[in-house]
Design a protein around this motif. Structure first.
Motif, short mmCIF file in Angstrom:
data_model
loop_
_atom_site.label_atom_id
_atom_site.label_comp_id
_atom_site.label_asym_id
_atom_site.label_seq_id
_atom_site.Cartn_x
_atom_site.Cartn_y
_atom_site.Cartn_z
N GLY A 149 -2.02 8.90 -4.05
CA GLY A 149 -2.43 9.77 -2.95
C GLY A 149 -3.71 9.36 -2.27
N ILE A 150 -3.83 9.75 -1.00
CA ILE A 150 -5.03 9.54 -0.20
C ILE A 150 -5.90 10.78 -0.32
CG2 ILE A 150 -5.90 9.17 2.14
CD1 ILE A 150 -3.14 7.86 2.73
N TYR A 151 -7.16 10.59 -0.60
CA TYR A 151 -8.04 11.75 -0.81
C TYR A 151 -8.27 12.52 0.50
CZ TYR A 151 -12.16 14.61 -1.42
OH TYR A 151 -13.02 15.68 -1.42
N SER A 152 -8.11 13.84 0.39
CA SER A 152 -8.47 14.76 1.46
C SER A 152 -8.95 16.05 0.81
CB SER A 152 -7.28 15.04 2.38
OG SER A 152 -7.59 16.10 3.28
N ALA A 201 -3.92 14.28 -0.74
CA ALA A 201 -4.08 15.27 -1.81
C ALA A 201 -5.55 15.41 -2.15
CB ALA A 201 -3.29 14.84 -3.04
N SER A 202 -5.92 16.58 -2.64
CA SER A 202 -7.32 16.82 -3.00
C SER A 202 -7.75 16.01 -4.21
CB SER A 202 -7.55 18.32 -3.28
OG SER A 202 -6.68 18.75 -4.33
N ASP A 203 -6.77 15.55 -5.01
CA ASP A 203 -7.09 14.69 -6.15
C ASP A 203 -6.68 13.24 -5.89
OD1 ASP A 203 -4.37 15.05 -6.19
OD2 ASP A 203 -4.24 15.40 -8.36
N GLY A 204 -6.47 12.90 -4.62
CA GLY A 204 -6.10 11.53 -4.28
C GLY A 204 -7.20 10.53 -4.65
N GLN A 205 -6.78 9.32 -4.92
CA GLN A 205 -7.73 8.29 -5.37
C GLN A 205 -7.95 7.19 -4.34
OE1 GLN A 205 -7.21 7.03 -9.56
NE2 GLN A 205 -5.57 8.55 -9.66
N ILE A 206 -7.31 7.28 -3.19
CA ILE A 206 -7.48 6.27 -2.15
C ILE A 206 -8.37 6.86 -1.05
CG2 ILE A 206 -6.34 4.89 -0.37
CD1 ILE A 206 -3.86 4.84 -2.09
N LEU A 207 -9.43 6.14 -0.71
CA LEU A 207 -10.26 6.51 0.43
C LEU A 207 -9.81 5.67 1.60
CD1 LEU A 207 -13.83 6.66 -1.16
CD2 LEU A 207 -12.23 8.54 -0.77
N GLU A 208 -9.25 6.30 2.60
CA GLU A 208 -8.78 5.58 3.79
C GLU A 208 -9.83 5.78 4.88
OE1 GLU A 208 -4.48 4.82 5.77
OE2 GLU A 208 -5.15 6.89 5.72
N GLU A 209 -10.72 4.81 5.00
CA GLU A 209 -11.87 4.96 5.88
C GLU A 209 -11.53 4.69 7.35
OE1 GLU A 209 -14.50 6.20 4.85
OE2 GLU A 209 -15.07 5.53 2.85
N MET A 256 0.82 -1.21 0.00
CA MET A 256 0.00 0.00 0.00
C MET A 256 0.85 1.26 0.00
SD MET A 256 -3.18 -0.68 -0.22
CE MET A 256 -3.92 0.86 0.33
N GLU A 257 2.07 1.19 0.57
CA GLU A 257 2.91 2.39 0.65
C GLU A 257 3.14 3.00 -0.73
OE1 GLU A 257 3.53 -0.38 2.18
OE2 GLU A 257 3.94 -0.03 4.30
N ALA A 258 3.40 2.14 -1.73
CA ALA A 258 3.64 2.64 -3.08
C ALA A 258 2.41 3.34 -3.63
CB ALA A 258 4.07 1.49 -3.99
N LEU A 259 1.22 2.81 -3.32
CA LEU A 259 -0.01 3.45 -3.79
C LEU A 259 -0.24 4.79 -3.10
CD1 LEU A 259 -2.51 0.44 -4.09
CD2 LEU A 259 -1.51 1.79 -5.94
N PHE A 260 0.08 4.87 -1.81
CA PHE A 260 -0.05 6.15 -1.11
C PHE A 260 0.74 7.24 -1.83
CE2 PHE A 260 -0.66 3.87 3.23
CZ PHE A 260 -2.00 3.67 2.93
N ARG A 261 1.97 6.91 -2.19
CA ARG A 261 2.83 7.89 -2.82
C ARG A 261 2.42 8.18 -4.27
NH1 ARG A 261 4.68 11.51 -4.62
NH2 ARG A 261 6.84 12.24 -4.81
N GLN A 262 2.00 7.15 -4.99
CA GLN A 262 1.73 7.30 -6.42
C GLN A 262 0.43 8.03 -6.70
OE1 GLN A 262 1.70 3.58 -8.51
NE2 GLN A 262 1.30 4.49 -10.50
#
Length: 361
Positions: free
Chosen positions: A9-12, A32-40, A1-7
């Motif tokens: 981004g987590i949506y905020s 990032a505002s354009d992040g694609q990961i929702l970390e619930e 998951m770390e690579a996905l976080f960096r690549q």
């Protein structure tokens, strides 16, 4: 998951408003505002609700999204099965990835994490396509075909893939294996002793497939048993295919009977049949009726209380040693070897024949 976080981004909605403690590392925690990961967070119900919203966006908003819901496998069908059923009823599309899957890959965190049955649950969900892949190329083939089926052919299905947290070698994809990966079964490695009078067909899935491969090597080198290894990527797909063929044959008595895929693949396969799974024995048992001979099933029925993968697999009797003994035992019952060979193997591999049955211990 770390690579996905960096690549990606987590949506905020506010973006990154602080400097993460790992900012100096290559794979730092990125919002990032354009992040694609929702970390619930630790909320299976909330995460599944987000998955349903994204997976039905094609209908509610006219926007195709391809959601990947990643979680501990035990915390899906085990905990939020009703929401998953609602997702199927709403024609949700997407991929559910059950991580640290199986009953023996995640040790030391208690029984609540050890999943040996969600694939059994998934069989009851009509539009859930479930796979238990062992290798990276299997996952790639399944996801590619899933995107085609859901977003090109517009099938109202969703996927459940179980993945592991265990490190082992990723082999090259065998030629001609793509169709079998998707249908649920293909021969991963042929025997080096095809002319041996003692033959076996070994089935493995997910994290236990490497154990089966190791058993094949020992059976051939020490016991002169020619064993083929098959990767079973989906017992549920084989089960559905078998019953679909039987239904068609029942309704078309005058036509040439259809033959289940697993029957076609095992036609002419020589020797005893042994399956080892990190899930309950009901999974391999589900295809027994379409095999040329009875199947010896090894699985993880019961609770496990061991502190390591090796001890868990010994407890559940699914490691390479039990695959060897199960194979030799089946050969002895067929009269191919003397029972004393099995007794010697039990002793040589330090197996206690009087240990408590893990299914009831």
């Amino acid at each position: 998951m770390e690579a996905l976080f960096r690549q990606v981004g987590i949506y905020s909605h506010a973006g990154q408003t602080y400097e993460p403690v790992d900012m100096d590392t290559l794979l730092y925690y990125k919002e990032a505002s354009d992040g694609q990961i929702l970390e619930e967070g630790i909320t299976e119900a909330g995460s599944m609700s987000s998955f349903v919203a994204a997976g039905t966006a094609y209908a509610t908003h006219g926007v195709n999204t391809i959601p990947f819901f990643i979680y501990y496998s035990m915390f899906g069908f085990q905990r939020i099965g009703d929401l998953i059923w609602a997702a199927g009823d709403a024609r949700t599309r997407g991929f559910m990835l059950g991580g640290t899957s199986g009953r023996t890959t995640l040790a030391g965190e208690g029984l609540q994490h050890q999943d040996g049955h969600t694939h059994l649950f998934a069989m009851a969900y009509p539009n859930c396509i479930a796979y238990d892949p062992a290798f990276a190329y299997e996952i790639a083939v399944i996801i590619e075909d899933g995107i085609r089926r859901m977003y090109v052919d517009q099938e109202s299905i969703f996927y459940y893939l179980t993945v592991m947290n265990e490190q082992y070698a990723m082999p090259v994809m065998p030629d001609g294996s793509r169709a079998g990966i998707l249908k649920g079964l293909y021969r991963f490695r042929a025997t080096s002793l095809p002319d041996s009078p003692m033959r076996a067909q070994l089935f493995g899935s997910g994290a236990i497939l490497p154990e089966v491969v190791k058993a094949q090597e020992i059976l051939e080198s020490k016991y002169n048993v020619g064993a083929d290894v098959w990767s079973v990527t989906s017992y549920s797909e084989l089960y559905r295919d078998g019953h679909a063929a039987e239904r068609w044959n029942m309704l078309h008595p005058g036509a040439t009977p259809r033959v289940p895929y697993v029957t076609q693949q095992l036609k002419g396969a020589q020797g005893v049949l042994v399956a080892a799974s990190d899930y309950v024995k009901a999974m391999p048992d589900s295809i027994d009726r379409w095999l040329p001979r009875p199947l010896v099933a090894l699985g993880t029925d019961g609770f496990g209380r061991s502190e390591s993968r090796a001890s868990l697999r010994e407890f559940f009797e699914v490691d390479y040693r039990y695959v060897i003994v199960a194979t030799l035992g089946a050969l002895a019952r067929d009269g191919k070897i003397d029972p004393s060979v099995v007794q010697q193997a039990i002793k040589a591999h330090n197996i206690n024949p009087e240990k408590v049955n893990p299914a009831v211990s």
